[in-house]
Design a protein around this motif. Structure first.
Motif, PDB file in Angstrom:
ATOM      1  N   GLU A 197       0.801  -1.227   0.000  1.00  0.00           N
ATOM      2  CA  GLU A 197       0.000   0.000   0.000  1.00  0.00           C
ATOM      3  C   GLU A 197       0.835   1.278   0.000  1.00  0.00           C
ATOM      4  O   GLU A 197       0.687   2.117  -0.888  1.00  0.00           O
ATOM      5  N   TYR A 229      -4.380  -3.828  -4.949  1.00  0.00           N
ATOM      6  CA  TYR A 229      -4.268  -2.376  -4.869  1.00  0.00           C
ATOM      7  C   TYR A 229      -4.453  -1.688  -6.222  1.00  0.00           C
ATOM      8  O   TYR A 229      -4.432  -0.468  -6.305  1.00  0.00           O
ATOM      9  N   LEU A 235      -9.006   0.492  -2.763  1.00  0.00           N
ATOM     10  CA  LEU A 235      -8.233   1.611  -2.218  1.00  0.00           C
ATOM     11  C   LEU A 235      -9.138   2.545  -1.412  1.00  0.00           C
ATOM     12  O   LEU A 235      -8.746   3.040  -0.350  1.00  0.00           O
ATOM     13  N   ASN A 238      -9.750   1.384   1.889  1.00  0.00           N
ATOM     14  CA  ASN A 238      -8.564   1.558   2.713  1.00  0.00           C
ATOM     15  C   ASN A 238      -8.250   3.036   2.965  1.00  0.00           C
ATOM     16  O   ASN A 238      -7.104   3.395   3.253  1.00  0.00           O
ATOM     17  N   TRP A 240      -8.248   5.754   1.012  1.00  0.00           N
ATOM     18  CA  TRP A 240      -7.619   6.646   0.041  1.00  0.00           C
ATOM     19  C   TRP A 240      -8.620   7.723  -0.349  1.00  0.00           C
ATOM     20  O   TRP A 240      -9.785   7.434  -0.645  1.00  0.00           O
ATOM     21  N   PRO A 270      -3.673  -6.576   3.788  1.00  0.00           N
ATOM     22  CA  PRO A 270      -3.447  -5.146   3.854  1.00  0.00           C
ATOM     23  C   PRO A 270      -3.343  -4.673   5.290  1.00  0.00           C
ATOM     24  O   PRO A 270      -4.126  -5.056   6.130  1.00  0.00           O
ATOM     25  N   GLN A 272      -3.921  -1.776   6.161  1.00  0.00           N
ATOM     26  CA  GLN A 272      -4.747  -0.618   6.275  1.00  0.00           C
ATOM     27  C   GLN A 272      -6.178  -0.902   6.578  1.00  0.00           C
ATOM     28  O   GLN A 272      -6.893  -0.029   6.962  1.00  0.00           O
TER      29      GLN A 272
END
Length: 276
Positions: A197, A229, A235, A238, A240, A270, A272
């Protein structure tokens, strides 16, 4: 005349259950379920955890395990019920509150999640994952300075806790502070060379600011580590933000990156994701 038969009622045999032995079996099942969960075998782990909770109903850790598995399968009502049961058995177990926070977070009940995480941190004030999760809840509520403060605390407790550095970078980037975002992601990658990430985020940031060759090289490496990703929805889950997602969309459409995506990729967990 035939003799009348003397009927005799069948006396039921009462099975004597050994409560101690049953609890021991329950804990053994819970251990098996926990091991399966470690290998992402949640569907196999869940029925074992359910049975374990029946055999060892007075063990808070068994109910916590069951609640955690139910969160993973998105059985949120069941998860909260299991976790409340665990809490009634042991109100001093901070991990139960962190799990309740996760259940609320995944249902987008961010304010409730904040309360859960704060209460958990009263019991385990130096828990880096608890601090990180509270930071994520603040992040989703738009309380960005509070989020950064929690991420900084998480790193102060665990110098190698790169997800917190990564998320500070995400905030920096959305605020237009690209140099600081790059520094955070560089630090995160230094801590874990296999962390896809921050490596991808760093690649996008470098490419966008004009360092095209290094950006492409790092981007290829990140997607070889974990091709998930390359999915913009993943994303977004997570955390973003819009600015980084927009720049990443352009980056992922580049021929070299498209070519890298055709190569076999390994999949890593991940760091995240808000579900712990």
């Amino acid at each position: 005349m035939p003799k009348a038969a003397n009927a005799q009622a069948l006396i039921p045999h009462t099975l004597q259950l050994d409560a101690t032995k049953l609890e021991k079996q329950g804990l053994s099942l819970a251990q098996e379920a926990a091991q399966l969960a470690q290998f992402q075998q949640v569907e196999l782990a869940l029925p074992r955890a359910r049975l374990a909770s029946q055999l060892a109903p007075g063990n808070d850790k068994v109910w916590l395990l069951l609640g955690g598995l139910q969160i993973q399968t998105k059985e949120f009502d069941g998860a909260i019920a299991s976790l409340k049961k665990a809490q009634s058995i042991n109100p001093k177990n901070g991990d139960i509150l962190f799990a309740l926070g996760s259940a609320n977070f995944q249902q987008k009940n961010y304010q409730a999640a904040v309360v859960n995480y704060q209460d958990g941190l009263k019991l385990k004030p130096n828990d880096p994952e608890g601090l990180f999760d509270l930071g994520n809840a603040y992040f989703m509520l738009g309380r960005l300075p509070d989020a950064i403060a929690q991420y900084d605390k998480a790193v102060s407790q665990d110098k190698k806790f790169w997800p917190a550095l990564n998320n500070i970078g995400l905030i920096n980037y959305e605020q237009g502070n690209i140099p600081d975002a790059i520094k955070r992601w560089q630090s995160a990658v230094t801590l874990d060379k296999k962390a896809a990430e921050p490596l991808l985020a760093l690649a996008v940031a470098l490419y966008t600011k004009g360092d095209t060759q290094q950006g492409l090289t790092l981007g290829e490496a990140a997607l070889r580590i974990d091709s998930r990703y390359a999915n913009l929805n993943f994303l977004k889950e997570n955390l973003w933000g819009d600015r980084l997602l927009s720049d990443t969309k352009k980056f992922l459409e580049l021929p070299r990156i498209q070519s890298a995506l055709q190569q076999p990729a390994s999949s890593s967990t991940p760091g995240q994701q808000p579900t712990q």
